[in-house]
Design a protein around this motif. Structure first.
Motif, PDB file in Angstrom:
ATOM      1  N   SER A   7       0.820  -1.200   0.000  1.00 31.25           N
ATOM      2  CA  SER A   7       0.000   0.000   0.000  1.00 31.25           C
ATOM      3  C   SER A   7       0.856   1.253   0.000  1.00 31.25           C
ATOM      4  CB  SER A   7      -0.934  -0.019   1.211  1.00 31.25           C
ATOM      5  OG  SER A   7      -0.181  -0.099   2.413  1.00 31.25           O
ATOM      6  N   LYS A   8       2.010   1.183   0.626  1.00 25.85           N
ATOM      7  CA  LYS A   8       2.924   2.316   0.647  1.00 25.85           C
ATOM      8  C   LYS A   8       3.967   2.118  -0.449  1.00 25.85           C
ATOM      9  CE  LYS A   8       6.021   4.948   3.653  1.00 25.85           C
ATOM     10  NZ  LYS A   8       6.617   5.036   5.016  1.00 25.85           N
ATOM     11  N   PRO A   9       4.137   3.088  -1.342  1.00 29.85           N
ATOM     12  CA  PRO A   9       5.088   2.898  -2.449  1.00 29.85           C
ATOM     13  C   PRO A   9       6.499   2.625  -1.940  1.00 29.85           C
ATOM     14  CG  PRO A   9       3.689   4.795  -2.845  1.00 29.85           C
ATOM     15  CD  PRO A   9       3.414   4.357  -1.436  1.00 29.85           C
ATOM     16  N   ARG A  10       7.167   1.699  -2.590  1.00 30.50           N
ATOM     17  CA  ARG A  10       8.567   1.437  -2.313  1.00 30.50           C
ATOM     18  C   ARG A  10       9.403   2.375  -3.174  1.00 30.50           C
ATOM     19  NH1 ARG A  10       9.919  -4.447  -3.331  1.00 30.50           N
ATOM     20  NH2 ARG A  10      11.427  -4.292  -1.645  1.00 30.50           N
ATOM     21  N   VAL A  11      10.646   2.545  -2.783  1.00 30.47           N
ATOM     22  CA  VAL A  11      11.532   3.520  -3.426  1.00 30.47           C
ATOM     23  C   VAL A  11      12.769   2.804  -3.940  1.00 30.47           C
ATOM     24  CG1 VAL A  11      12.873   5.631  -3.102  1.00 30.47           C
ATOM     25  CG2 VAL A  11      10.702   5.324  -1.863  1.00 30.47           C
ATOM     26  N   ALA A  12      13.129   3.068  -5.188  1.00 32.16           N
ATOM     27  CA  ALA A  12      14.301   2.431  -5.796  1.00 32.16           C
ATOM     28  C   ALA A  12      15.233   3.478  -6.370  1.00 32.16           C
ATOM     29  CB  ALA A  12      13.880   1.468  -6.898  1.00 32.16           C
ATOM     30  N   ILE A  13      16.513   3.327  -6.086  1.00 34.25           N
ATOM     31  CA  ILE A  13      17.576   4.085  -6.763  1.00 34.25           C
ATOM     32  C   ILE A  13      18.148   3.168  -7.842  1.00 34.25           C
ATOM     33  CG2 ILE A  13      19.873   5.094  -6.548  1.00 34.25           C
ATOM     34  CD1 ILE A  13      19.173   5.807  -3.655  1.00 34.25           C
ATOM     35  N   ILE A  14      18.215   3.666  -9.062  1.00 27.98           N
ATOM     36  CA  ILE A  14      18.779   2.884 -10.159  1.00 27.98           C
ATOM     37  C   ILE A  14      19.927   3.672 -10.760  1.00 27.98           C
ATOM     38  CG2 ILE A  14      18.331   1.784 -12.386  1.00 27.98           C
ATOM     39  CD1 ILE A  14      15.409   1.488 -11.511  1.00 27.98           C
ATOM     40  N   THR A  15      21.153   3.196 -10.547  1.00 29.80           N
ATOM     41  CA  THR A  15      22.310   3.865 -11.136  1.00 29.80           C
ATOM     42  C   THR A  15      22.409   3.465 -12.604  1.00 29.80           C
ATOM     43  OG1 THR A  15      23.964   2.148 -10.684  1.00 29.80           O
ATOM     44  CG2 THR A  15      23.479   3.713  -8.902  1.00 29.80           C
ATOM     45  N   GLY A  16      22.942   4.365 -13.408  1.00 30.84           N
ATOM     46  CA  GLY A  16      22.993   4.089 -14.833  1.00 30.84           C
ATOM     47  C   GLY A  16      21.606   3.968 -15.432  1.00 30.84           C
ATOM     48  N   GLY A  17      20.644   4.690 -14.851  1.00 30.32           N
ATOM     49  CA  GLY A  17      19.253   4.517 -15.230  1.00 30.32           C
ATOM     50  C   GLY A  17      18.796   5.325 -16.423  1.00 30.32           C
ATOM     51  N   ALA A  18      19.693   6.066 -17.042  1.00 30.67           N
ATOM     52  CA  ALA A  18      19.280   6.944 -18.136  1.00 30.67           C
ATOM     53  C   ALA A  18      19.098   6.216 -19.456  1.00 30.67           C
ATOM     54  CB  ALA A  18      20.291   8.081 -18.311  1.00 30.67           C
ATOM     55  N   ARG A  19      19.756   5.068 -19.621  1.00 34.06           N
ATOM     56  CA  ARG A  19      19.684   4.387 -20.914  1.00 34.06           C
ATOM     57  C   ARG A  19      19.982   2.902 -20.744  1.00 34.06           C
ATOM     58  NH1 ARG A  19      25.120   6.815 -23.893  1.00 34.06           N
ATOM     59  NH2 ARG A  19      26.620   6.233 -22.268  1.00 34.06           N
ATOM     60  N   GLY A  20      19.801   2.165 -21.838  1.00 37.56           N
ATOM     61  CA  GLY A  20      20.156   0.757 -21.868  1.00 37.56           C
ATOM     62  C   GLY A  20      19.380  -0.068 -20.859  1.00 37.56           C
ATOM     63  N   ILE A  21      20.064  -1.023 -20.243  1.00 34.48           N
ATOM     64  CA  ILE A  21      19.435  -1.900 -19.263  1.00 34.48           C
ATOM     65  C   ILE A  21      18.916  -1.102 -18.077  1.00 34.48           C
ATOM     66  CG2 ILE A  21      19.868  -3.772 -17.630  1.00 34.48           C
ATOM     67  CD1 ILE A  21      21.847  -4.923 -19.686  1.00 34.48           C
ATOM     68  N   GLY A  22      19.686  -0.117 -17.632  1.00 29.98           N
ATOM     69  CA  GLY A  22      19.245   0.702 -16.505  1.00 29.98           C
ATOM     70  C   GLY A  22      17.927   1.389 -16.790  1.00 29.98           C
TER      71      GLY A  22
END
Length: 249
Positions: A7-22
């Motif tokens: 019910s409460k949103p979880r939070v994720a940090i994704i490095t290299g998240g601008a393109r590709g697999i990230g």
């Protein structure tokens, strides 16, 4: 955007998240209801595009520029995430670089740059993640299936990813009692800019034909595995490297 996990949103940090697999991981975890922090190294346009792709679907996201190997910048990244979204549950460390050359020819300055990003960067990001993640969280590092193959010119890159696997396994045990999993995914040949750069059509075809499924992987293939490993359904998997490679040996 509906949250399918809690019910409460979880939070994720994704490095290299601008393109590709990230980038695919950004979109996939956002679809599962995560609030997303897109960490990137330099390309503002692509990072803002990743954020827009989440917001356009009704999700929450922001982009934060930071060098993964700079401990002060990464500490600030986590501070900002906690201030904006209230905490951190998942860290997907997809940032990395690849330089290819035979061992006898690789410039040592290039080697230092590769090791700084791939090894020190993983150490720095994991260190903050280990200090900050809430119970029930997950740390997910990126290795590579090249570790299990004998590919000339990949010596430095494969060595750096072997270090990532060692850190992953040991950190999972160091976090005993915290209810936090630490795993790595090791993609095989995947159709990203990082993989395709400098390869002619014949070389790409040779990599694809080496896979029993007779194709390159896609960023979406990898993101689906990331989504599972960072979900409650995948929480019993811990201290492992999952080779997401279509069966390549």
């Amino acid at each position: 955007m509906a949250n399918t996990q809690e019910s409460k949103p979880r939070v994720a940090i994704i490095t290299g998240g601008a393109r590709g697999i990230g980038r695919s991981c950004v979109e996939r975890l956002a679809a599962s209801g995560f609030s997303i922090v897109v960490n990137y190294a330099s390309n503002d346009t692509e990072a803002n595009g990743a954020v827009a792709s989440v917001v356009d679907q009704g999700g929450k996201a922001m982009a934060v520029r930071a060098d993964v190997a700079d401990e002060h910048a990464i500490e600030e990244l986590f501070d900002l995430t906690e201030h904006t979204f209230g905490g951190v549950d998942v860290v997907v460390h997809a940032a990395g670089v690849m330089f290819l050359a035979p061992l006898v020819e690789l410039d040592l300055d290039v080697l230092d740059d590769l090791l700084r990003t791939n090894i020190r960067g993983t150490f720095v990001v994991d260190q903050q993640a280990a200090r900050r993640l809430r119970p029930g969280g997950s740390i997910l590092n990126f290795s590579s299936s090249v570790i299990g193959r004998v590919l000339p010119t990949y010596t430095a890159y494969a060595a750096s990813k072997a270090a990532v696997e060692a850190m992953t396994f040991i950190l999972a045990h160091e976090l005993r009692g915290r209810n936090i999993t630490v795993n790595a995914v090791a993609p095989g040949p995947t159709a990203t800019e990082l993989f395709l750069k400098g390869k002619d059509e014949e070389t790409v075809a040779r990599f694809a034909n080496a896979v029993p499924l007779e194709r390159l992987g896609t960023p979406t293939d990898i993101a689906e595995t990331v989504a599972f490993l960072t979900s409650p359904a995948g929480h019993w998997i811990n201290g492992q490297t999952i080779r997401v490679n279509g069966g390549i040996i």
